[in-house]
Design an enzyme around this catalytic site. Structure first.
Site, short mmCIF file in Angstrom:
data_model
loop_
_atom_site.label_atom_id
_atom_site.label_comp_id
_atom_site.label_asym_id
_atom_site.label_seq_id
_atom_site.Cartn_x
_atom_site.Cartn_y
_atom_site.Cartn_z
N HIS A 277 11.89 -10.93 1.92
CA HIS A 277 12.43 -11.01 3.28
C HIS A 277 13.44 -9.88 3.52
CE1 HIS A 277 13.50 -12.54 7.06
NE2 HIS A 277 14.10 -13.67 6.73
N HIS A 316 3.48 -4.38 8.49
CA HIS A 316 4.24 -5.57 8.90
C HIS A 316 3.26 -6.68 9.24
CE1 HIS A 316 7.08 -8.09 11.15
NE2 HIS A 316 8.03 -7.40 10.55
N ASP A 372 12.57 -1.31 7.90
CA ASP A 372 13.21 -0.98 6.62
C ASP A 372 12.97 0.44 6.17
OD1 ASP A 372 14.55 -3.32 6.08
OD2 ASP A 372 12.74 -4.31 5.36
N1 ACO Z 1 1.11 0.54 1.72
C1 ACO Z 1 -0.22 0.67 1.47
N2 ACO Z 1 -1.14 -0.20 1.89
C2 ACO Z 1 -0.71 -1.24 2.60
C3 ACO Z 1 0.65 -1.44 2.90
C4 ACO Z 1 1.58 -0.50 2.43
N3 ACO Z 1 2.87 -0.62 2.69
N4 ACO Z 1 0.79 -2.57 3.62
C5 ACO Z 1 -0.44 -3.08 3.77
N5 ACO Z 1 -1.35 -2.28 3.16
C6 ACO Z 1 -2.79 -2.44 3.16
C7 ACO Z 1 -3.20 -3.60 2.26
O1 ACO Z 1 -3.44 -3.16 0.93
C8 ACO Z 1 -4.47 -4.06 2.95
O2 ACO Z 1 -5.48 -3.14 2.65
P1 ACO Z 1 -7.01 -3.66 2.45
O3 ACO Z 1 -7.42 -4.19 3.79
O4 ACO Z 1 -7.74 -2.46 2.00
O5 ACO Z 1 -6.92 -4.75 1.41
C9 ACO Z 1 -4.15 -3.88 4.43
O6 ACO Z 1 -3.18 -2.81 4.46
C10 ACO Z 1 -3.57 -5.13 5.10
O7 ACO Z 1 -2.39 -5.52 4.40
P2 ACO Z 1 -1.91 -7.00 4.14
O8 ACO Z 1 -1.24 -7.06 2.81
O9 ACO Z 1 -3.04 -7.95 4.39
O10 ACO Z 1 -0.86 -7.19 5.30
P3 ACO Z 1 0.22 -8.34 5.39
O11 ACO Z 1 0.44 -8.59 6.83
O12 ACO Z 1 -0.14 -9.51 4.54
O13 ACO Z 1 1.51 -7.67 4.71
C11 ACO Z 1 3.56 -6.55 4.43
C12 ACO Z 1 2.56 -7.18 5.44
C13 ACO Z 1 3.93 -7.56 3.34
C14 ACO Z 1 4.83 -6.14 5.20
C15 ACO Z 1 2.88 -5.31 3.81
O14 ACO Z 1 2.53 -4.38 4.82
C16 ACO Z 1 3.78 -4.65 2.77
O15 ACO Z 1 3.81 -5.08 1.62
N6 ACO Z 1 4.53 -3.56 3.16
C17 ACO Z 1 5.44 -2.92 2.24
C18 ACO Z 1 6.70 -3.74 2.07
C19 ACO Z 1 7.61 -3.67 3.28
O16 ACO Z 1 7.88 -2.60 3.82
N7 ACO Z 1 8.12 -4.84 3.69
C20 ACO Z 1 9.08 -4.95 4.81
C21 ACO Z 1 8.48 -5.67 5.96
S1 ACO Z 1 9.65 -5.69 7.33
C22 ACO Z 1 10.71 -6.97 7.01
O17 ACO Z 1 10.41 -7.89 6.30
C23 ACO Z 1 12.10 -6.95 7.58
#
Ligand code: ACO
Length: 439
Positions: A277, A316, A372
């Site tokens: 989070h 996100h 972030d």
């Molecule tokens: N880098 C590379 N690939 C990514 C990233 C990333 N940061 N985020 C998502 N993807 C890819 C996934 O691998 C997936 O690919 P696929 O379809 O080939 O399997 C696709 O994009 C969809 O991603 P999901 O994981 O299904 O998206 P979800 O909505 O579950 O996750 C999350 C969102 C957790 C924020 C994710 O994008 C992530 O881990 N980002 C990096 C961490 C981050 O910056 N978090 C802060 C969020 S903002 C906040 O909380 C205040």
């Protein structure tokens, strides 16, 4: 203070559900784009079996409330507090006015604003025993652990806070919490550094006073550069609410037991403490440091595309477009670096963003910078250690938690939060006493 608006029922809007086990059909009303889970509970094969339940770990598609606080359209990258676009609030308002807006539901008149600022300013001090209590933490205590415990402890200093049905009483606790959060946050920072706790300076504004409590040493008065005060104030505004996120859900869930608001907000601080989070900006900094220079970006991007790692600060759950907060933070970063000197990691971040936004891997998955991506760089420029990043987030999120709590306790549709489960364990086993089992 605003009430939750009544549900708008449209008789033509319904869902017909056919239960193939029995052949029965049910009309389930759709209200505000949702069906009532309780209506599905009426669908059962016979009187003795339970009705249909909804299985939704993480509440991915379950609304827990109707709320008039914050609107998000993730596809279009829109964020509004009480209907006002975040971009306008960040540019033209200030954090205390946004607090008023979130809590009261509308912008203040001049008189209301002055009273509000006066009230908040004159509740910044905490009871001396809070100080003694905080000083009892270990020298290396994590500031979020200290903040969570101290906010919870305030409930023992204000036992009247339990009277949550009295509007004046609720208002008093809201003022206290918004006012005291920076004091507790600053002291949890000073503690880990072995520095004396600094009392609030009520001649300063909210954010300037926070910076004074963080950084003042022997000087008579600590007055931070106005540009830094403004940048931190904007960061607080950007974090002020984000509808039903994990910590807000924690505040609402705990608050639904009708406990005092300090205990409910302490639960929110606990939820925010978790790395999924509140902790992604720290991971961004680690990533940028590891990349080290612009020349290494292409090979890093290849690694991300091959699934070896993630581009932290991108993507996100809700935003499938540029996170509107990220755009504003990027501008704030420039203002801060004008004062503090640039952070070499910024150049890597900018180049990384440029390359990612042109790359089909990120474009096709709708991965854009989130809040972030740049916030950690700004916090580092302020010389905050990474453990403090989440404390700053918590101070910013406090009005949102409180606005949502206030909405909850006034919402007649709300009940104590108590999800169902799908039981998967054994049943009706025969208990054998230990004296016989261990023979
Ligand atoms: N880098 C590379 N690939 C990514 C990233 C990333 N940061 N985020 C998502 N993807 C890819 C996934 O691998 C997936 O690919 P696929 O379809 O080939 O399997 C696709 O994009 C969809 O991603 P999901 O994981 O299904 O998206 P979800 O909505 O579950 O996750 C999350 C969102 C957790 C924020 C994710 O994008 C992530 O881990 N980002 C990096 C961490 C981050 O910056 N978090 C802060 C969020 S903002 C906040 O909380 C205040």
């Amino acid at each position: 203070m605003t009430d939750v608006p009544a549900a708008t029922e449209d008789k033509n809007q319904s869902l017909t559900v056919r239960d193939n086990r029995t052949g029965s059909e049910y009309d389930v009303p759709i209200v505000d784009g949702a069906i009532q889970a309780a209506d599905l509970g009426k669908i059962r094969t016979d009187e003795d079996t339970p009705g249909i339940a909804v299985y939704d770990p993480g509440f991915v598609n379950t609304a827990s409330c109707r709320s008039a606080v914050t609107f998000i359209d993730g596809e279009k990258g829109i964020l509004e507090y009480r209907g006002y676009p975040i971009e306008q609030l960040a540019e033209k308002s200030n954090f205390l006015e946004v607090n008023y807006l979130l809590i009261h539901g509308e912008l203040p008149t001049k008189e209301q604003y002055d009273n509000w600022v006066h009230e908040i300013t004159y509740h910044t001090f905490v009871h001396e025993n809070v100080k003694t209590f905080m000083q009892g933490f270990r020298y290396d205590a994590h500031p979020m652990g200290m903040l969570m415990a101290s906010v919870g402890a305030l409930s023992t200093f204000y036992p009247d806070a339990r009277n949550i049905s009295d509007p004046d009483n609720r208002h008093m606790q809201i003022v206290r919490m918004i006012a005291k959060m920076p004091t507790l946050g600053a002291w949890s920072f000073r503690h880990a550094q072995g520095k004396p706790y600094i009392y609030p300076d009520n001649e300063l504004g909210y954010t300037a006073n926070f910076l004074s409590m963080l950084f003042k040493m022997s000087e008579k008065k600590f007055e931070a550069d106005e540009r830094l005060v403004k940048a931190l104030d904007v960061l607080f505004i950007l974090h002020a609410d984000h509808e039903q996120n994990c910590s807000t859900n924690a505040v609402r869930s705990v608050g639904s037991s009708q406990v005092d608001p300090y205990s409910a907000v302490a639960a929110g601080v606990g939820a925010l403490y978790g790395p999924l989070h509140g902790g992604a900006n720290e991971a961004v900094l680690r990533m940028l440091r590891r990349i080290g220079s612009k020349e290494n970006i292409p090979s890093f991007i290849e690694g991300v595309k091959n699934g070896n790692e993630k581009l932290m600060g991108f993507g996100h759950r809700v935003y499938k477009n540029y996170d509107p907060r990220a755009r504003i933070i990027k501008k704030s970063a420039e203002d801060v670096f004008e004062v503090t000197g640039t952070n070499p990691l910024l150049d890597i971040a900018l180049e990384l963003e440029k390359i990612a936004l042109e790359d089909d891997y990120f474009v096709s998955r709708k991965l854009y910078p989130n809040v972030d991506f740049y916030s950690g760089l700004i916090y580092e420029a302020f010389q905050f250690p990474p453990e403090m990043f989440t404390v700053l987030f918590a101070i910013g999120r406090t009005p949102g938690w409180l606005a949502q709590w206030l909405e909850l306790v006034q919402d007649k549709e709300q009940k104590i939060a108590r999800p169902k489960q799908i039981y998967t364990g054994d049943r009706q086993l025969e208990f054998v006493p230990a004296s016989e089992r261990w023979k």
